[in-house]
Scaffold this active site. Structure first.
Site, PDB file in Angstrom:
ATOM      1  CB  THR A  45     -30.485  20.614 -25.467  1.00 14.74           C
ATOM      2  OG1 THR A  45     -31.906  20.645 -25.320  1.00 14.74           O
ATOM      3  CG2 THR A  45     -30.052  21.800 -26.320  1.00 14.74           C
ATOM      4  CB  CYS A  46     -25.775  18.525 -23.946  1.00 16.42           C
ATOM      5  SG  CYS A  46     -25.994  19.915 -22.825  1.00 16.42           S
ATOM      6  CB  THR A  47     -27.188  14.186 -26.865  1.00  8.94           C
ATOM      7  OG1 THR A  47     -26.867  13.742 -25.539  1.00  8.94           O
ATOM      8  CG2 THR A  47     -26.905  13.064 -27.854  1.00  8.94           C
ATOM      9  CG  LEU A  50     -20.988  18.176 -27.752  1.00  7.14           C
ATOM     10  CD1 LEU A  50     -21.802  19.316 -27.205  1.00  7.14           C
ATOM     11  CD2 LEU A  50     -20.180  17.511 -26.675  1.00  7.14           C
TER      12      LEU A  50
END
EC number: 1.11.1.29
Length: 156
Positions: A45-47, A50
């Protein structure tokens, strides 16, 4: 509890992925800042989040807003991730003391050991003008960033 809008943003000094010191107060009087807290580098999710910011970086630049992404990862982890994904903005290591900046902003999840997905848009005077937090596992939308950026005074 997360800091509220229309309050002074706490100053901090953290190292970026290149080992350079970044202070929030360095932008005061010059640029607004988008602080983007995220749990962990290299997670799915973070990838995705960002990468969406990377692909829409011009929207921050058009509003004269410095994008600063913050996690509890080390500067070495953040550098490897930034190089892998082509992130051309600062990734800040809230590594030691562990999560101190996230705690100051009220978004550190003690039981998990990392920050929640929280965004604070801070004006040139250091005042939080907009903020949003998503539920665990839920990505923030680019539309939420656009709406927050529109709350800032226009620059000529």
């Amino acid at each position: 509890m997360a800091l509220e809008n229309d309050t002074q943003a706490p100053d901090f000094e953290l190292l970026d992925q290149h080992g350079r010191s970044v202070r929030l107060s360095d932008f005061r009087g010059d640029k607004a800042v988008a602080l983007v807290f995220f749990p962990l580098a290299f997670s799915g999710t973070c990838t995705g989040e960002l990468c969406a910011l990377r692909d829409n970086l011009a929207m921050f630049q058009d509003h004269r807003v410095e994008l600063l992404a913050i996690s509890v990862d080390s500067k070495y982890t953040l550098r490897a991730w930034a190089e892998q994904e082509g992130y051309d903005f600062s990734l800040l290591a809230d590594f030691w003391p562990h999560g101190e900046t996230a705690k100051e902003y009220g978004v550190f999840l003690q039981e998990k050991g990392f920050a929640n997905r929280a965004t604070f848009l801070i004006d040139e005077n250091g005042i939080i003008r907009a903020s949003f937090i998503t539920a665990p596992g839920e990505a923030r939308s680019i539309e939420a960033y656009r709406a927050a950026l529109d709350l800032l005074p226009a620059h000529v």
